[in-house]
Write an enzyme that holds these catalytic residues in place. Sequence first.
Site, PDB file in Angstrom:
ATOM      1  N   ALA A 134     -36.140   7.880  14.626  1.00 43.19           N
ATOM      2  CA  ALA A 134     -37.314   8.681  14.237  1.00 43.19           C
ATOM      3  C   ALA A 134     -37.074  10.167  14.493  1.00 43.19           C
ATOM      4  CB  ALA A 134     -38.557   8.212  15.004  1.00 43.19           C
ATOM      5  N   PHE A 138     -34.373  13.682  14.061  1.00 40.01           N
ATOM      6  CA  PHE A 138     -33.881  14.481  12.939  1.00 40.01           C
ATOM      7  C   PHE A 138     -32.706  13.785  12.226  1.00 40.01           C
ATOM      8  CE2 PHE A 138     -30.800  18.179  12.220  1.00 40.01           C
ATOM      9  CZ  PHE A 138     -31.209  18.396  10.921  1.00 40.01           C
ATOM     10  N   ILE A 139     -31.569  13.678  12.879  1.00 39.34           N
ATOM     11  CA  ILE A 139     -30.393  13.092  12.228  1.00 39.34           C
ATOM     12  C   ILE A 139     -30.619  11.600  11.991  1.00 39.34           C
ATOM     13  CG2 ILE A 139     -27.956  12.508  12.555  1.00 39.34           C
ATOM     14  CD1 ILE A 139     -27.664  15.158  14.087  1.00 39.34           C
ATOM     15  N   ASP A 186     -36.934   3.479  18.765  1.00 43.59           N
ATOM     16  CA  ASP A 186     -37.158   4.865  19.173  1.00 43.59           C
ATOM     17  C   ASP A 186     -38.341   4.908  20.140  1.00 43.59           C
ATOM     18  OD1 ASP A 186     -36.366   7.833  17.584  1.00 43.59           O
ATOM     19  OD2 ASP A 186     -37.992   7.774  19.058  1.00 43.59           O
ATOM     20  N   LYS A 187     -38.183   5.729  21.158  1.00 42.25           N
ATOM     21  CA  LYS A 187     -39.241   5.863  22.171  1.00 42.25           C
ATOM     22  C   LYS A 187     -40.368   6.767  21.684  1.00 42.25           C
ATOM     23  CE  LYS A 187     -39.380   7.263  27.066  1.00 42.25           C
ATOM     24  NZ  LYS A 187     -38.539   7.802  28.144  1.00 42.25           N
ATOM     25  N   THR A 221     -21.192  14.890  20.471  1.00 40.17           N
ATOM     26  CA  THR A 221     -21.384  16.256  19.981  1.00 40.17           C
ATOM     27  C   THR A 221     -20.162  17.133  20.247  1.00 40.17           C
ATOM     28  OG1 THR A 221     -22.632  18.283  20.421  1.00 40.17           O
ATOM     29  CG2 THR A 221     -22.603  16.681  22.175  1.00 40.17           C
ATOM     30  N   ASP A 222     -20.025  18.183  19.450  1.00 41.64           N
ATOM     31  CA  ASP A 222     -18.944  19.149  19.689  1.00 41.64           C
ATOM     32  C   ASP A 222     -19.098  19.839  21.041  1.00 41.64           C
ATOM     33  OD1 ASP A 222     -21.143  20.784  19.057  1.00 41.64           O
ATOM     34  OD2 ASP A 222     -20.158  21.833  17.408  1.00 41.64           O
ATOM     35  N   GLU A 223     -20.329  19.796  21.592  1.00 39.51           N
ATOM     36  CA  GLU A 223     -20.569  20.515  22.845  1.00 39.51           C
ATOM     37  C   GLU A 223     -19.822  19.895  24.021  1.00 39.51           C
ATOM     38  OE1 GLU A 223     -24.478  21.998  23.535  1.00 39.51           O
ATOM     39  OE2 GLU A 223     -25.028  21.849  21.431  1.00 39.51           O
ATOM     40  N   TYR A 281     -27.033  19.171  29.155  1.00 41.61           N
ATOM     41  CA  TYR A 281     -27.054  18.321  27.949  1.00 41.61           C
ATOM     42  C   TYR A 281     -25.649  17.872  27.581  1.00 41.61           C
ATOM     43  CZ  TYR A 281     -26.739  17.377  22.917  1.00 41.61           C
ATOM     44  OH  TYR A 281     -26.428  16.826  21.697  1.00 41.61           O
ATOM     45  N   ALA A 299     -22.989  17.778  29.323  1.00 43.62           N
ATOM     46  CA  ALA A 299     -22.365  16.925  30.342  1.00 43.62           C
ATOM     47  C   ALA A 299     -22.840  15.479  30.197  1.00 43.62           C
ATOM     48  CB  ALA A 299     -22.691  17.458  31.737  1.00 43.62           C
ATOM     49  N   LYS A 308     -23.816  14.094  27.398  1.00 44.72           N
ATOM     50  CA  LYS A 308     -23.203  13.556  26.174  1.00 44.72           C
ATOM     51  C   LYS A 308     -21.728  13.220  26.438  1.00 44.72           C
ATOM     52  CE  LYS A 308     -24.878  13.060  22.721  1.00 44.72           C
ATOM     53  NZ  LYS A 308     -25.687  11.925  22.196  1.00 44.72           N
ATOM     54  N   ASN A 353     -25.029  33.871  15.264  1.00 48.03           N
ATOM     55  CA  ASN A 353     -26.479  33.658  15.284  1.00 48.03           C
ATOM     56  C   ASN A 353     -27.259  34.831  14.687  1.00 48.03           C
ATOM     57  OD1 ASN A 353     -26.145  31.179  16.408  1.00 48.03           O
ATOM     58  ND2 ASN A 353     -26.688  31.788  18.493  1.00 48.03           N
ATOM     59  N   HIS A 384     -24.360  30.121  28.170  1.00 50.61           N
ATOM     60  CA  HIS A 384     -24.382  29.962  26.715  1.00 50.61           C
ATOM     61  C   HIS A 384     -22.953  29.952  26.139  1.00 50.61           C
ATOM     62  CE1 HIS A 384     -26.760  31.298  22.874  1.00 50.61           C
ATOM     63  NE2 HIS A 384     -26.220  30.106  22.766  1.00 50.61           N
TER      64      HIS A 384
HETATM   65  N1  LIG Z   1     -28.727  18.020  15.895  1.00 52.16           N
HETATM   66  C1  LIG Z   1     -27.439  18.314  15.986  1.00 52.16           C
HETATM   67  O1  LIG Z   1     -26.994  19.363  15.509  1.00 52.16           O
HETATM   68  C2  LIG Z   1     -26.485  17.355  16.664  1.00 52.16           C
HETATM   69  C3  LIG Z   1     -25.124  17.657  16.631  1.00 52.16           C
HETATM   70  C4  LIG Z   1     -24.228  16.765  17.210  1.00 52.16           C
HETATM   71  C5  LIG Z   1     -24.682  15.606  17.800  1.00 52.16           C
HETATM   72  N2  LIG Z   1     -26.010  15.335  17.839  1.00 52.16           N
HETATM   73  C6  LIG Z   1     -26.443  14.074  18.454  1.00 52.16           C
HETATM   74  O2  LIG Z   1     -27.061  13.318  17.418  1.00 52.16           O
HETATM   75  C7  LIG Z   1     -28.118  12.523  17.957  1.00 52.16           C
HETATM   76  C8  LIG Z   1     -29.411  12.822  17.235  1.00 52.16           C
HETATM   77  O3  LIG Z   1     -29.708  14.212  17.384  1.00 52.16           O
HETATM   78  P1  LIG Z   1     -31.017  14.850  16.756  1.00 52.16           P
HETATM   79  O4  LIG Z   1     -30.769  16.277  16.570  1.00 52.16           O
HETATM   80  O5  LIG Z   1     -31.451  14.009  15.624  1.00 52.16           O
HETATM   81  O6  LIG Z   1     -32.026  14.669  17.990  1.00 52.16           O
HETATM   82  P2  LIG Z   1     -33.613  14.573  17.977  1.00 52.16           P
HETATM   83  O7  LIG Z   1     -34.028  15.126  19.308  1.00 52.16           O
HETATM   84  O8  LIG Z   1     -34.191  15.145  16.738  1.00 52.16           O
HETATM   85  O9  LIG Z   1     -33.909  13.001  17.939  1.00 52.16           O
HETATM   86  C9  LIG Z   1     -33.678  12.175  19.047  1.00 52.16           C
HETATM   87  C10 LIG Z   1     -34.501  10.901  18.858  1.00 52.16           C
HETATM   88  O10 LIG Z   1     -34.201  10.043  19.965  1.00 52.16           O
HETATM   89  C11 LIG Z   1     -35.439   9.528  20.464  1.00 52.16           C
HETATM   90  N3  LIG Z   1     -35.242   9.245  21.888  1.00 52.16           N
HETATM   91  C12 LIG Z   1     -35.036  10.124  22.898  1.00 52.16           C
HETATM   92  N4  LIG Z   1     -34.910   9.464  24.059  1.00 52.16           N
HETATM   93  C13 LIG Z   1     -35.054   8.151  23.786  1.00 52.16           C
HETATM   94  C14 LIG Z   1     -35.031   6.971  24.568  1.00 52.16           C
HETATM   95  N5  LIG Z   1     -34.859   7.006  25.896  1.00 52.16           N
HETATM   96  N6  LIG Z   1     -35.158   5.776  23.953  1.00 52.16           N
HETATM   97  C15 LIG Z   1     -35.343   5.707  22.607  1.00 52.16           C
HETATM   98  N7  LIG Z   1     -35.400   6.778  21.823  1.00 52.16           N
HETATM   99  C16 LIG Z   1     -35.256   7.992  22.403  1.00 52.16           C
HETATM  100  C17 LIG Z   1     -36.472  10.604  20.215  1.00 52.16           C
HETATM  101  O11 LIG Z   1     -37.787  10.080  20.184  1.00 52.16           O
HETATM  102  C18 LIG Z   1     -36.016  11.148  18.858  1.00 52.16           C
HETATM  103  O12 LIG Z   1     -36.605  10.424  17.800  1.00 52.16           O
HETATM  104  C19 LIG Z   1     -28.150  12.829  19.450  1.00 52.16           C
HETATM  105  O13 LIG Z   1     -27.392  11.841  20.112  1.00 52.16           O
HETATM  106  C20 LIG Z   1     -27.483  14.180  19.555  1.00 52.16           C
HETATM  107  O14 LIG Z   1     -26.897  14.343  20.831  1.00 52.16           O
HETATM  108  C21 LIG Z   1     -26.931  16.191  17.275  1.00 52.16           C
END
Ligand SMILES: NC(=O)c1ccc[n+]([C@@H]2O[C@H](COP(=O)([O-])OP(=O)(O)OC[C@H]3O[C@@H](n4cnc5c(N)ncnc54)[C@H](O)[C@@H]3O)[C@@H](O)[C@H]2O)c1
Length: 318
Positions: A13, A15-16, A36-37, A125-127, A149, A151, A153, A248, A275
Amino acid sequence: MSVPVRVLVTGGAGFIGSHLVDLLLERPDTHVTVLDKLTYAGSLANLEGHGDEPRFRFFRGDVADPKIVGPLVAEHDRVLNAAAESFVDRSIADASDFVRSNVLGTHVVLEACRREGRPLLQLSTDEVYGSTEEGRFTEESPMRPNSPYAATKAGADLLCRAYHVTYGLPVTVVRGCNAFGPRQHPEKAIPTFVLAALGGRELPVYGEGRNRREWLFVTDFARAVATVLDHGEPGLAYNIGGGHEIENAELARWICRLSGAPESLVRFVADRPGHDLRYALDGGRLAALGFGPEVAFEDGLARTVAWYRRNATLGVPS
Ligand SMILES: NC(=O)c1ccc[n+]([C@@H]2O[C@H](COP(=O)([O-])OP(=O)(O)OC[C@H]3O[C@@H](n4cnc5c(N)ncnc54)[C@H](O)[C@@H]3O)[C@@H](O)[C@H]2O)c1
């Protein structure tokens, strides 16, 4: 007729995750369950297009709860772990939820996958690599995470590696650059800039705006993950690179131009502690599986601005 594939997507639920669900449901033989929580970052509005889809199911629960995760993993053929606390600034204020959801949560998923013999794809993540002023990180680069964060990941990513080496669990990991596009939470950089520009407010840019990130449109990001889901080799990590690298400050100015706002709205604010200056990935390993981005950065940014213009209050969790 082909055998249905049942995929469990944690964090679907968000973004990605929600864009991954869209992509997976385009496959007629794929059934998707989202666990999803629904933290502040997740929203059912991100999944509303699938409400009537019989191949789609939503389950509200915590990825760190073995009683919920175990039975769900058992019912599915593949698991995609995208659930995480994902905002660096929040991890600097308090990392507790990050340790719980990102590290413990991944451990719970790994244990369930091990018990049930299910392959796992982990979103990292790349981080995890930390910052580099020049060159690009390969999958063999050392992990030097700099924020709480990153760390957490890295901890999750390394647990995945260990479960493959120790137990032979088929785990693949993707380490993504920055994704952007519709449905990203407004606290993140691009939505913050876009919503400020559209509202005629100042765009807050950290430090001197010299930090560089690599940006990939979210539908391409989802395609990259699906490529690894289909063709990735168990035990390997895949960088998702191929994004557009930009400072940025320039990104904020670009968003002003696209939003019809004056560039004078760009405002430099106190920098984030620790940063990272620059992230950049070598995406060769994933390219060898056939992945290449389809959406040019400028098109993706224009689509993102247009989406937030339409949905400034709709579908975006506050
Ligand atoms: N957004 C980016 O640019 C990016 C880049 C690289 C990796 N990622 C990784 O991709 C994944 C998704 O990232 P995003 O940007 O969509 O994040 P987001 O914060 O938009 O979504 C995270 C989702 O996880 C759910 N969630 C959080 N804790 C939970 C739990 N304990 N149990 C169940 N659900 C839980 C939240 O409700 C939310 O729907 C993450 O693992 C993030 O580390 C993101």
